[in-house]
Design a protein around this motif. Structure first.
Motif, short mmCIF file in Angstrom:
data_model
loop_
_atom_site.label_atom_id
_atom_site.label_comp_id
_atom_site.label_asym_id
_atom_site.label_seq_id
_atom_site.Cartn_x
_atom_site.Cartn_y
_atom_site.Cartn_z
N SER A 137 -20.17 0.73 1.39
CA SER A 137 -20.95 1.88 0.93
C SER A 137 -21.06 1.91 -0.59
CB SER A 137 -20.34 3.18 1.43
OG SER A 137 -19.03 3.35 0.92
N GLN A 138 -20.63 0.82 -1.24
CA GLN A 138 -20.72 0.65 -2.69
C GLN A 138 -19.88 1.68 -3.45
OE1 GLN A 138 -24.65 -0.24 -4.24
NE2 GLN A 138 -25.36 -0.81 -2.20
N GLN A 139 -18.82 2.18 -2.80
CA GLN A 139 -17.88 3.09 -3.46
C GLN A 139 -16.71 2.24 -3.96
OE1 GLN A 139 -16.85 6.59 -1.28
NE2 GLN A 139 -18.95 7.23 -1.05
N PHE A 140 -16.98 1.48 -4.98
CA PHE A 140 -16.00 0.50 -5.46
C PHE A 140 -14.79 1.18 -6.08
CE2 PHE A 140 -20.16 -1.90 -6.10
CZ PHE A 140 -20.13 -2.40 -4.80
N ASN A 141 -14.99 2.30 -6.77
CA ASN A 141 -13.84 3.04 -7.31
C ASN A 141 -12.91 3.47 -6.18
OD1 ASN A 141 -15.24 2.78 -9.67
ND2 ASN A 141 -15.68 4.94 -9.94
N ARG A 142 -13.53 3.94 -5.10
CA ARG A 142 -12.73 4.41 -3.96
C ARG A 142 -11.97 3.25 -3.32
NH1 ARG A 142 -11.73 8.62 -1.58
NH2 ARG A 142 -11.32 8.93 0.62
N ALA A 143 -12.58 2.08 -3.26
CA ALA A 143 -11.91 0.92 -2.69
C ALA A 143 -10.66 0.57 -3.49
CB ALA A 143 -12.86 -0.28 -2.64
N VAL A 144 -10.77 0.62 -4.83
CA VAL A 144 -9.62 0.33 -5.68
C VAL A 144 -8.55 1.40 -5.49
CG1 VAL A 144 -8.83 0.07 -8.07
CG2 VAL A 144 -11.00 -0.94 -7.36
N THR A 145 -8.96 2.67 -5.37
CA THR A 145 -8.00 3.75 -5.15
C THR A 145 -7.28 3.58 -3.82
OG1 THR A 145 -9.26 5.31 -6.50
CG2 THR A 145 -7.75 6.25 -4.90
N LEU A 146 -8.02 3.19 -2.77
CA LEU A 146 -7.40 2.94 -1.47
C LEU A 146 -6.40 1.79 -1.55
CD1 LEU A 146 -10.48 3.32 0.89
CD2 LEU A 146 -8.37 4.64 1.05
N ALA A 147 -6.72 0.76 -2.33
CA ALA A 147 -5.79 -0.36 -2.51
C ALA A 147 -4.51 0.13 -3.16
CB ALA A 147 -6.45 -1.45 -3.36
N TYR A 148 -4.63 0.96 -4.17
CA TYR A 148 -3.47 1.54 -4.86
C TYR A 148 -2.63 2.34 -3.86
CZ TYR A 148 -0.99 4.39 -8.39
OH TYR A 148 -0.05 5.02 -9.15
N THR A 149 -3.29 3.15 -3.03
CA THR A 149 -2.58 3.99 -2.06
C THR A 149 -1.86 3.14 -1.03
OG1 THR A 149 -4.29 5.68 -2.35
CG2 THR A 149 -2.83 5.91 -0.45
N CYS A 150 -2.48 2.03 -0.60
CA CYS A 150 -1.82 1.13 0.34
C CYS A 150 -0.54 0.55 -0.24
CB CYS A 150 -2.76 -0.02 0.71
SG CYS A 150 -4.06 0.41 1.86
N LEU A 151 -0.62 0.11 -1.49
CA LEU A 151 0.58 -0.43 -2.14
C LEU A 151 1.67 0.62 -2.21
CD1 LEU A 151 -0.43 -2.64 -5.21
CD2 LEU A 151 0.72 -3.33 -3.11
N GLU A 152 1.31 1.80 -2.61
CA GLU A 152 2.29 2.88 -2.72
C GLU A 152 2.98 3.13 -1.38
OE1 GLU A 152 2.39 7.47 -4.44
OE2 GLU A 152 0.56 6.66 -3.57
N GLY A 153 2.18 3.18 -0.30
CA GLY A 153 2.75 3.40 1.03
C GLY A 153 3.66 2.27 1.47
N LEU A 154 3.24 1.04 1.23
CA LEU A 154 4.05 -0.11 1.61
C LEU A 154 5.38 -0.13 0.86
CD1 LEU A 154 1.22 -2.78 1.71
CD2 LEU A 154 2.80 -2.34 3.60
N TYR A 155 5.35 0.12 -0.44
CA TYR A 155 6.57 0.09 -1.24
C TYR A 155 7.52 1.21 -0.82
CZ TYR A 155 4.28 -3.24 -4.40
OH TYR A 155 3.66 -4.34 -4.94
N LYS A 156 6.99 2.40 -0.60
CA LYS A 156 7.85 3.52 -0.21
C LYS A 156 8.47 3.27 1.16
CE LYS A 156 5.94 7.15 -3.11
NZ LYS A 156 5.33 8.48 -3.19
N ALA A 157 7.69 2.68 2.07
CA ALA A 157 8.24 2.36 3.39
C ALA A 157 9.37 1.34 3.27
CB ALA A 157 7.14 1.83 4.30
N TYR A 158 9.17 0.34 2.43
CA TYR A 158 10.19 -0.69 2.23
C TYR A 158 11.47 -0.07 1.64
CZ TYR A 158 12.49 -5.00 0.76
OH TYR A 158 13.39 -6.01 0.60
N ILE A 159 11.33 0.78 0.65
CA ILE A 159 12.49 1.37 -0.02
C ILE A 159 13.24 2.31 0.92
CG2 ILE A 159 13.14 2.99 -1.85
CD1 ILE A 159 11.07 1.52 -3.61
#
Length: 249
Positions: A137-159
């Motif tokens: 949908s050409q929401q490239f800012n949102r795609a980058v934000t979703l990537a950031y959120t995925c990393l945050e979730g993965l790291y918190k789950a690991y910790i």
């Protein structure tokens, strides 16, 4: 706002019904495309037999729509994305029109709401699909934000699983360093390992974090480019697959 699926389908059928053109899709070809979204879609021979037994029309227009109509909205988006990718080299303006009908306006992109506790390969795949939809949908800012959120979730789950005493840490870069150090400790116990790969986790995280901060959704513009959004998506996939080896299945 909702997607007008009938209008989108009518446009799609107009394109894939053009005889003797590369955009034409026969019944078996359409069903094979649908099977990429849902393995439960039967083969053409079985499908037509079932429709005959039920007294349903076997016209291509009728049964193509029935297949699409039976899908959940997420599956419909995925199927239309497959068709857009396949049709674009042969009918770009038509493909762009379908893209605008299904993914335009941003209403086809789910809100970033990714649970932090339990991660699995399936959850990662769904998160990556959300990023793909944002890119479509050409929401490239949102795609980058979703990537950031995925990393945050993965790291918190690991910790929470491996370093619960550090569960109070919330900043992304410190989280990534904690994960990197813990994985390194675990791997050292098993012998030699390519430290550069594990050491790259904070570097990659820093790149995603800086991209997200530089192209925040709060800017309400389209500063982030497609290449950046795709790159961030692929980085998240790589880190996610690595961390899933250390998280409970």
């Amino acid at each position: 706002m909702k997607i007008n699926w009938i209008a989108a389908y009518n446009k799609l059928f107009e394109i894939i019904n053009r005889s003797n053109e590369p955009t034409y899709y026969s019944g078996p070809e359409f069903l094979r495309m649908a099977q990429q979204v849902d393995k439960g879609v039967p083969s053409y021979e079985i499908f037509i037999q079932l429709r005959n037994q039920s007294g349903k029309s076997t016209s291509r227009n009728a049964f193509y729509w029935d297949v699409i109509n039976s899908f959940r909205e997420e599956q419909r988006c995925e199927l239309f994305r497959l068709f857009i990718d396949a049709l674009e080299p042969h009918a770009k303006s038509d493909a762009d029109e379908i893209r605008a009908m299904v993914f335009g306006g941003g209403y086809a992109v789910p809100i970033a709401n990714i649970p932090r506790n339990i991660w699995s390969s399936e959850k990662l795949n769904k998160s990556l699909k959300n990023i793909d939809m944002a890119i479509d949908s050409q929401q490239f800012n949102r795609a980058v934000t979703l990537a950031y959120t995925c990393l945050e979730g993965l790291y918190k789950a690991y910790i929470r699983e491996h370093i619960p005493e550090k569960s109070n840490v919330s900043e992304l870069l410190p989280l990534s360093k904690l994960v990197k150090d813990d994985i390194s400790r675990k791997l050292r116990k098993t012998g030699a390992f390519p430290e550069q790969i594990v050491n790259s986790i904070p570097t990659i995280t820093n790149a995603v974090a800086n991209s997200r901060n530089g192209f925040s959704e709060s800017h309400f513009d389209k500063d982030a480019n497609k290449w950046l959004a795709i790159f961030a998506r692929d980085l998240i996939n790589s880190i996610g697959r690595l961390l899933l080896h250390f998280l409970p299945r």
